[in-house]
Scaffold this motif. Sequence first.
Motif, PDB file in Angstrom:
ATOM      1  N   GLU A   1     -11.492  -2.021 -12.405  1.00 48.69           N
ATOM      2  CA  GLU A   1     -10.504  -2.006 -13.481  1.00 48.69           C
ATOM      3  C   GLU A   1     -10.612  -3.224 -14.398  1.00 48.69           C
ATOM      4  O   GLU A   1      -9.747  -3.441 -15.247  1.00 48.69           O
TER       5      GLU A   1
ATOM      6  N   ASP B   1       0.295  -7.120 -15.882  1.00 51.09           N
ATOM      7  CA  ASP B   1       1.622  -6.662 -16.286  1.00 51.09           C
ATOM      8  C   ASP B   1       1.949  -7.136 -17.699  1.00 51.09           C
ATOM      9  O   ASP B   1       2.641  -6.451 -18.452  1.00 51.09           O
TER      10      ASP B   1
ATOM     11  N   ASN C   1      -4.028  -7.650  -7.636  1.00 46.41           N
ATOM     12  CA  ASN C   1      -4.480  -6.295  -7.944  1.00 46.41           C
ATOM     13  C   ASN C   1      -5.801  -5.955  -7.271  1.00 46.41           C
ATOM     14  O   ASN C   1      -6.383  -4.906  -7.545  1.00 46.41           O
TER      15      ASN C   1
ATOM     16  N   ASP D   1      -7.985  -4.976  -3.968  1.00 45.07           N
ATOM     17  CA  ASP D   1      -7.702  -4.303  -2.700  1.00 45.07           C
ATOM     18  C   ASP D   1      -7.903  -5.211  -1.494  1.00 45.07           C
ATOM     19  O   ASP D   1      -7.112  -5.177  -0.542  1.00 45.07           O
TER      20      ASP D   1
ATOM     21  N   ILE E   1      -5.023  -7.694  -1.184  1.00 46.79           N
ATOM     22  CA  ILE E   1      -3.806  -6.976  -0.797  1.00 46.79           C
ATOM     23  C   ILE E   1      -3.887  -6.575   0.669  1.00 46.79           C
ATOM     24  O   ILE E   1      -2.909  -6.680   1.425  1.00 46.79           O
TER      25      ILE E   1
ATOM     26  N   GLN F   1       1.727  -6.761   2.504  1.00 48.46           N
ATOM     27  CA  GLN F   1       2.827  -6.295   1.654  1.00 48.46           C
ATOM     28  C   GLN F   1       3.839  -7.415   1.456  1.00 48.46           C
ATOM     29  O   GLN F   1       3.900  -8.353   2.255  1.00 48.46           O
TER      30      GLN F   1
ATOM     31  N   TRP G   1       3.807 -10.550  -6.616  1.00 48.98           N
ATOM     32  CA  TRP G   1       3.145  -9.254  -6.567  1.00 48.98           C
ATOM     33  C   TRP G   1       3.272  -8.538  -7.905  1.00 48.98           C
ATOM     34  O   TRP G   1       4.270  -8.662  -8.608  1.00 48.98           O
ATOM     35  N   TRP G   2       2.244  -7.770  -8.247  1.00 47.42           N
ATOM     36  CA  TRP G   2       2.306  -6.936  -9.439  1.00 47.42           C
ATOM     37  C   TRP G   2       3.220  -5.747  -9.166  1.00 47.42           C
ATOM     38  O   TRP G   2       3.428  -5.338  -8.018  1.00 47.42           O
ATOM     39  N   GLU G   3       3.763  -5.174 -10.241  1.00 45.69           N
ATOM     40  CA  GLU G   3       4.569  -3.962 -10.095  1.00 45.69           C
ATOM     41  C   GLU G   3       3.715  -2.830  -9.528  1.00 45.69           C
ATOM     42  O   GLU G   3       2.545  -2.667  -9.897  1.00 45.69           O
ATOM     43  N   GLN G   4       4.291  -2.052  -8.621  1.00 42.27           N
ATOM     44  CA  GLN G   4       3.552  -0.947  -8.019  1.00 42.27           C
ATOM     45  C   GLN G   4       4.534   0.031  -7.378  1.00 42.27           C
ATOM     46  O   GLN G   4       5.665  -0.312  -7.059  1.00 42.27           O
ATOM     47  N   ASP G   5       4.075   1.259  -7.217  1.00 37.92           N
ATOM     48  CA  ASP G   5       4.828   2.305  -6.500  1.00 37.92           C
ATOM     49  C   ASP G   5       6.219   2.546  -7.073  1.00 37.92           C
ATOM     50  O   ASP G   5       7.110   3.038  -6.372  1.00 37.92           O
TER      51      ASP G   5
ATOM     52  N   ARG H   1       8.931  -5.189  -7.888  1.00 36.90           N
ATOM     53  CA  ARG H   1       8.213  -6.107  -7.007  1.00 36.90           C
ATOM     54  C   ARG H   1       8.142  -7.526  -7.555  1.00 36.90           C
ATOM     55  O   ARG H   1       7.407  -8.353  -7.031  1.00 36.90           O
TER      56      ARG H   1
END
Length: 689
Positions: free
Chosen positions: A63, A416, A590, A592, A595, A600, A651-655, A659
């Motif tokens: 990305e 973000d 961001n 993987d 993370i 979490q 943390w970045w915004e997710q789901d 966050r």
Amino acid sequence: MVREENGVFPAVCPLDCPDTCGLLLHKENGRIVKVAGNPDHPITQGAICNKVRNMTERIYHPERVLYPLRRVGAKGEGKFERITWNEAIAEIAERYQGLIKEHGSESILPYSFYGNMGMLSVDGMDRRFFHRLGSSQLQQGICNSAGNTGWKYTMGFGGGTSPEETVQAKLIIVWGGNLVSTNMHQIALIEKARKQGAKLVVIDVHRNRTGQRADWFIPVYPGTDSALALGLMHVLFEQQLVNEEFLQQYTIGHEQLREHVRQYTPERVSVITGVPAEDIVQLALMYGQTSPAYIHIGNGLQHHDNGGMTVRTITCLPALTGQWLVPGGGAFKSNGAYGKVNGNALERPELRPNPDARTVSMNQIGEALLTLTPKIRALFVYCSNPAVVAPDTVKVEQGLSREDLFTVVHDLFLTDTARYADIVLPATSSFENTDLYNSYWHHYVQLQEPVIPAQGESKSNVETFKLLAEAMGFEEDAFKDREQDMIRQALDFTENPYLEGITLESLQQQRFMKLNMEPKQEYLQRLTTPSGKIELYSARMEEAGLPPLPTYTPLQEGYDGERRPGEEEVYPLMFISPPNHNFLNSSFGNTDKHIELEKQPLLQIHPQDAEQRGIADRDEVVVWNDRGRYEVKASVTDKMLPGTVVSQGLWWEQDGKSRRANALTSDRLADMGGGAVFFSTVVEVKRQP
């Protein structure tokens, strides 16, 4: 190095971390396949953290932004179309020229910090461009400005104990810092000292990874550290454990301080801090009777309303016992002043047509975007992600959403913040750049030269701002300098004797060079306070409207043992959001691999506080106050005193969940230096239905 397809090449870790590690990059078929530590680096010695070890995950991330983009959707939606660099630069220049003509150059604001610690990336061509443009100026107070100001009121010169000396210490106090996660090579030195019999005391609001290693962990209520330091002073004077000869020769104000601290009895300080009175006495006796004794002042405790005074107060302790004269003794807050380069030559402030242009605090960027008059009408963001890292992110998001705000973001990713941009420019990684690095901890200057070519159409900050300068019609020679020219200019600084012998050419040969530390032998004769001495009493502070003697001032937002929340308090818990182990601020939030390592976001809550709210371990909870909300899972633990909750990392915004920990934090400024007050935050917590 760029042209060679295979091999092992020297590099520098670019992260905003004290260690500034020497690296070796392994290339196969023109691609970095492994990031390792350089065993020849005298301080970092081949050891690196998971963050940089997995840096390839960031460099080759699927990305990653590789081409200029123009927004085609609503702000925040993250919809863009690909455009050319020519189109992007032309559009930015046209918009800037129009804004300057209609609203003046101060309608434009740069926003940056140290997402890349290379001097050229954050203090070079970018500064030249915005100076020449005449933009509004950014006060970069988000990290260490409060504490550095407090240190300078006491010591003047912004340097302290050298890392190598700390292995000689017999007592090491880490005060408000999680060094296992944020300064791993200092931990290695501490462990060497412990093998020689040293004791490690950790003082913090949270028994983090460093606290878990301590011989003695001392938990305190948030923002009460200065009271604890004053309590130690009370005992040191009372028990005649101060070095009277040192106080007479090297300090001013010791008699006033002696009388002043009589009010900070162990019993009173115990109530304020939550530390038992007998522990306060024991710690003071340990400190007063052990030599060498070293205090490592962390970053966290300055992020309070009283953060500057807290650091100023702790900084006084080595003067009371004369530890500055003992190798391995003394204290550390930052050693950045030893490696200070020629900032004027690098940044060229004389290009600015309006030297008195308004200054905007980066800590109040949300409020500034929403209410400042005249308006900020253009924002250029680089080396930072304010939508995640700035305080009061709800305001920041509202400001970034303004349709009349023209925003450019130069970054590796659609952060973000970048999702609100009108133009996104692809940035190179540090391994694709030429840059100069020093450390704010150790004494080595390092050179980074490109190891891989720029990925896609990405460009460095130097290249980007040179293109913008050309498009704006800036013809000064300053915009024609190459990276090598700028490095030479930065190192040409006879005012700093520590830089003696360090040149671009020598760095090209050696890659890292130690500063000339011989002048440090006269450290106490080189102090830059008005008196030339350690100022236990500061007339400058008094002139600035601050208490001239170290003083405990309760938090504007928060509690201590003398002021506990009553039943009427809507937000009875103190919220602390220190770094986690595998991110650095919002970097790596961001990727993987990082993370996966961090797993979490969690809210650590004391069993007593959890039971009162019917919260069990791993329950989904919401944390909120008047500024915003934060949704995480609970981790029920006794790693802090009751009344304090802790969530590590940004943390970045997710789901679809909120966050952002900084949705809860205030954009108030600290007592000194325009610092941020991330940790002076009160909240309430409840279990999600």
